[in-house]
Design a protein around this motif. Structure first.
Motif, PDB file in Angstrom:
ATOM      1  N   ALA A  19       0.782  -1.240   0.017  1.00  0.00           N
ATOM      2  CA  ALA A  19       0.032  -0.047  -0.051  1.00  0.00           C
ATOM      3  C   ALA A  19       0.697   1.229   0.119  1.00  0.00           C
ATOM      4  CB  ALA A  19      -0.855  -0.008   1.194  1.00  0.00           C
ATOM      5  N   LYS A  20       2.047   1.238   0.961  1.00  0.00           N
ATOM      6  CA  LYS A  20       2.720   2.392   0.817  1.00  0.00           C
ATOM      7  C   LYS A  20       3.332   2.617  -0.449  1.00  0.00           C
ATOM      8  CE  LYS A  20       7.028   4.006   3.480  1.00  0.00           C
ATOM      9  NZ  LYS A  20       8.046   3.954   2.420  1.00  0.00           N
ATOM     10  N   ALA A  21       3.815   1.699  -0.984  1.00  0.00           N
ATOM     11  CA  ALA A  21       4.672   1.735  -2.587  1.00  0.00           C
ATOM     12  C   ALA A  21       3.447   2.474  -3.527  1.00  0.00           C
ATOM     13  CB  ALA A  21       5.123   0.261  -2.928  1.00  0.00           C
ATOM     14  N   PHE A  22       2.251   1.844  -3.461  1.00  0.00           N
ATOM     15  CA  PHE A  22       1.301   2.523  -4.178  1.00  0.00           C
ATOM     16  C   PHE A  22       0.870   3.757  -4.200  1.00  0.00           C
ATOM     17  CE2 PHE A  22      -3.131   3.306  -4.889  1.00  0.00           C
ATOM     18  CZ  PHE A  22      -3.579   2.820  -6.203  1.00  0.00           C
ATOM     19  N   TYR A  23       0.600   4.297  -2.899  1.00  0.00           N
ATOM     20  CA  TYR A  23       0.367   5.528  -2.721  1.00  0.00           C
ATOM     21  C   TYR A  23       1.664   6.515  -2.910  1.00  0.00           C
ATOM     22  CZ  TYR A  23      -4.266   4.728  -1.085  1.00  0.00           C
ATOM     23  OH  TYR A  23      -5.641   4.100  -0.816  1.00  0.00           O
ATOM     24  N   GLU A  24       2.908   6.015  -2.647  1.00  0.00           N
ATOM     25  CA  GLU A  24       3.943   7.000  -3.004  1.00  0.00           C
ATOM     26  C   GLU A  24       4.076   7.168  -4.639  1.00  0.00           C
ATOM     27  OE1 GLU A  24       6.790   6.371   1.040  1.00  0.00           O
ATOM     28  OE2 GLU A  24       6.938   5.019  -0.736  1.00  0.00           O
ATOM     29  N   ALA A  25       3.705   6.031  -5.206  1.00  0.00           N
ATOM     30  CA  ALA A  25       3.851   6.031  -6.692  1.00  0.00           C
ATOM     31  C   ALA A  25       2.790   6.971  -7.561  1.00  0.00           C
ATOM     32  CB  ALA A  25       4.015   4.636  -7.279  1.00  0.00           C
ATOM     33  N   VAL A  26       1.582   6.581  -6.853  1.00  0.00           N
ATOM     34  CA  VAL A  26       0.462   7.470  -7.384  1.00  0.00           C
ATOM     35  C   VAL A  26       0.644   8.947  -7.329  1.00  0.00           C
ATOM     36  CG1 VAL A  26      -1.960   7.699  -7.222  1.00  0.00           C
ATOM     37  CG2 VAL A  26      -0.924   5.530  -7.627  1.00  0.00           C
ATOM     38  N   PHE A  27       0.923   9.460  -6.088  1.00  0.00           N
ATOM     39  CA  PHE A  27       1.027  10.879  -5.812  1.00  0.00           C
ATOM     40  C   PHE A  27       2.593  11.347  -5.795  1.00  0.00           C
ATOM     41  CE2 PHE A  27      -2.954   9.284  -3.959  1.00  0.00           C
ATOM     42  CZ  PHE A  27      -3.787  10.116  -4.612  1.00  0.00           C
ATOM     43  N   GLU A  28       3.340  10.652  -6.127  1.00  0.00           N
ATOM     44  CA  GLU A  28       4.833  11.013  -6.170  1.00  0.00           C
ATOM     45  C   GLU A  28       5.453  11.701  -5.002  1.00  0.00           C
ATOM     46  OE1 GLU A  28       4.910  13.147  -9.952  1.00  0.00           O
ATOM     47  OE2 GLU A  28       5.680  11.332 -11.054  1.00  0.00           O
ATOM     48  N   THR A  29       5.214  11.261  -3.820  1.00  0.00           N
ATOM     49  CA  THR A  29       5.245  11.460  -2.462  1.00  0.00           C
ATOM     50  C   THR A  29       6.020  10.489  -1.714  1.00  0.00           C
ATOM     51  OG1 THR A  29       4.588  13.076  -0.853  1.00  0.00           O
ATOM     52  CG2 THR A  29       3.242  11.284  -1.602  1.00  0.00           C
ATOM     53  N   LYS A  30       6.549  10.917  -0.432  1.00  0.00           N
ATOM     54  CA  LYS A  30       6.990  10.037   0.576  1.00  0.00           C
ATOM     55  C   LYS A  30       6.156   9.944   1.897  1.00  0.00           C
ATOM     56  CE  LYS A  30      10.761   8.198  -1.456  1.00  0.00           C
ATOM     57  NZ  LYS A  30      10.724   6.774  -1.663  1.00  0.00           N
ATOM     58  N   LEU A  31       5.799   8.976   2.067  1.00  0.00           N
ATOM     59  CA  LEU A  31       5.104   8.859   3.398  1.00  0.00           C
ATOM     60  C   LEU A  31       5.959   8.820   4.712  1.00  0.00           C
ATOM     61  CD1 LEU A  31       2.898   8.218   1.201  1.00  0.00           C
ATOM     62  CD2 LEU A  31       1.749   6.757   2.864  1.00  0.00           C
ATOM     63  N   GLU A  32       5.425   9.258   5.846  1.00  0.00           N
ATOM     64  CA  GLU A  32       6.421   9.219   6.881  1.00  0.00           C
ATOM     65  C   GLU A  32       6.038   8.185   7.850  1.00  0.00           C
ATOM     66  OE1 GLU A  32       8.261  12.793   8.487  1.00  0.00           O
ATOM     67  OE2 GLU A  32       7.991  14.074   6.483  1.00  0.00           O
ATOM     68  N   GLN A  33       6.878   7.663   8.544  1.00  0.00           N
ATOM     69  CA  GLN A  33       6.218   6.715   9.821  1.00  0.00           C
ATOM     70  C   GLN A  33       5.917   7.375  10.656  1.00  0.00           C
ATOM     71  OE1 GLN A  33       8.557   2.929  10.619  1.00  0.00           O
ATOM     72  NE2 GLN A  33       6.867   2.022  11.126  1.00  0.00           N
ATOM     73  N   MET A  34       4.793   6.896  11.599  1.00  0.00           N
ATOM     74  CA  MET A  34       4.295   7.607  12.818  1.00  0.00           C
ATOM     75  C   MET A  34       4.455   6.562  13.835  1.00  0.00           C
ATOM     76  SD  MET A  34       0.776   9.338  13.557  1.00  0.00           S
ATOM     77  CE  MET A  34       0.615   9.923  15.342  1.00  0.00           C
ATOM     78  N   LEU A  65      -1.986   5.992   6.335  1.00  0.00           N
ATOM     79  CA  LEU A  65      -2.328   4.652   5.993  1.00  0.00           C
ATOM     80  C   LEU A  65      -2.047   3.808   7.201  1.00  0.00           C
ATOM     81  CD1 LEU A  65      -0.307   3.547   2.560  1.00  0.00           C
ATOM     82  CD2 LEU A  65      -2.595   4.414   2.741  1.00  0.00           C
ATOM     83  N   VAL A  66      -2.982   2.925   7.588  1.00  0.00           N
ATOM     84  CA  VAL A  66      -3.091   2.238   8.837  1.00  0.00           C
ATOM     85  C   VAL A  66      -3.370   0.788   8.722  1.00  0.00           C
ATOM     86  CG1 VAL A  66      -4.133   2.031  11.051  1.00  0.00           C
ATOM     87  CG2 VAL A  66      -3.931   4.405  10.109  1.00  0.00           C
ATOM     88  N   GLY A  98      -0.780  -1.348  -9.616  1.00  0.00           N
ATOM     89  CA  GLY A  98      -1.507  -2.521  -8.967  1.00  0.00           C
ATOM     90  C   GLY A  98      -2.752  -2.295  -8.559  1.00  0.00           C
ATOM     91  N   GLY A  99      -3.205  -0.863  -9.011  1.00  0.00           N
ATOM     92  CA  GLY A  99      -4.614  -0.535  -8.699  1.00  0.00           C
ATOM     93  C   GLY A  99      -5.411  -0.638  -9.836  1.00  0.00           C
ATOM     94  N   SER A 100      -6.661  -0.231  -9.950  1.00  0.00           N
ATOM     95  CA  SER A 100      -7.545  -0.255 -11.295  1.00  0.00           C
ATOM     96  C   SER A 100      -8.211   1.066 -11.213  1.00  0.00           C
ATOM     97  CB  SER A 100      -8.286  -1.496 -11.140  1.00  0.00           C
ATOM     98  OG  SER A 100      -9.206  -1.334 -10.080  1.00  0.00           O
ATOM     99  N   ASP A 119      -7.294   0.962  -4.857  1.00  0.00           N
ATOM    100  CA  ASP A 119      -6.043   0.945  -4.499  1.00  0.00           C
ATOM    101  C   ASP A 119      -5.459  -0.719  -4.488  1.00  0.00           C
ATOM    102  OD1 ASP A 119      -6.848  -0.112  -1.889  1.00  0.00           O
ATOM    103  OD2 ASP A 119      -6.162   1.557  -0.820  1.00  0.00           O
ATOM    104  N   THR A 120      -4.501  -0.795  -4.037  1.00  0.00           N
ATOM    105  CA  THR A 120      -3.930  -2.396  -4.019  1.00  0.00           C
ATOM    106  C   THR A 120      -4.614  -3.142  -2.852  1.00  0.00           C
ATOM    107  OG1 THR A 120      -2.053  -1.779  -2.684  1.00  0.00           O
ATOM    108  CG2 THR A 120      -1.699  -1.982  -4.984  1.00  0.00           C
ATOM    109  N   GLU A 121      -5.151  -2.505  -2.059  1.00  0.00           N
ATOM    110  CA  GLU A 121      -5.967  -3.349  -0.788  1.00  0.00           C
ATOM    111  C   GLU A 121      -7.368  -3.345  -0.972  1.00  0.00           C
ATOM    112  OE1 GLU A 121      -3.425  -3.975   1.580  1.00  0.00           O
ATOM    113  OE2 GLU A 121      -2.361  -3.276  -0.168  1.00  0.00           O
ATOM    114  N   GLY A 122      -7.918  -2.786  -2.240  1.00  0.00           N
ATOM    115  CA  GLY A 122      -9.318  -2.819  -2.350  1.00  0.00           C
ATOM    116  C   GLY A 122     -10.214  -1.781  -1.955  1.00  0.00           C
TER     117      GLY A 122
END
Length: 131
Positions: A19-34, A65-66, A98-100, A119-122
């Motif tokens: 999921a993290k790889a999907f969102y980072e690729a789609v929005f061209e951003t980096k997510l940070e761990q909390m 993402l959680v 990986g999404g649709s 997304d990749t998780e449905g």
């Protein structure tokens, strides 16, 4: 009630790495761990870029993402929309990673355009742009 009353959203996932790889690729951003909010809570959380001084993004709500026991992805219920320059671009990226595409870019008149992707998780997520 204040305008733009939503202050936070969570997108539940089964496979955080995917999921993290999907969102980072789609929005061209980096997510940070909390880190977990308390030692007893076992959660894997990655948040989208936001203004950490106010706890909110400069416009709209912050979110993450959680992965957490008892919360599963789904394709019904609340639909979160992400702002884009051109929602067709992010929709195409979603399909490439990986999404649709659930709904192609569609005019919503004076309010711009929207698309909906899975997304990749449905989960279904919305994309909005004025272009």
């Amino acid at each position: 009630m204040k305008s733009n009353p939503v202050v936070h959203f969570e997108i539940y996932v089964e496979d955080m790495t995917r999921a993290k790889a999907f969102y980072e690729a789609v929005f061209e951003t980096k997510l940070e761990q909390m880190p977990n909010p308390t030692p007893e809570m076992e959660m894997d959380m990655w948040f989208f870029p936001m203004d950490k001084d106010t706890g909110m993004s400069s416009y709209g709500a912050g979110g993450m993402l959680v992965k957490m026991d008892g919360f599963t992805p789904c394709s019904g219920g609340t639909l979160v929309y992400f702002g884009c320059d051109d929602c067709a671009v992010q929709a195409a990226r979603a399909a490439e990673h990986g999404g649709s595409i659930f709904q192609e870019k569609t005019s919503i008149g004076e309010h711009g355009f929207c698309a909906v992707v899975r997304d990749t998780e449905g989960n279904l997520i919305g994309l909005h742009s004025m272009n």
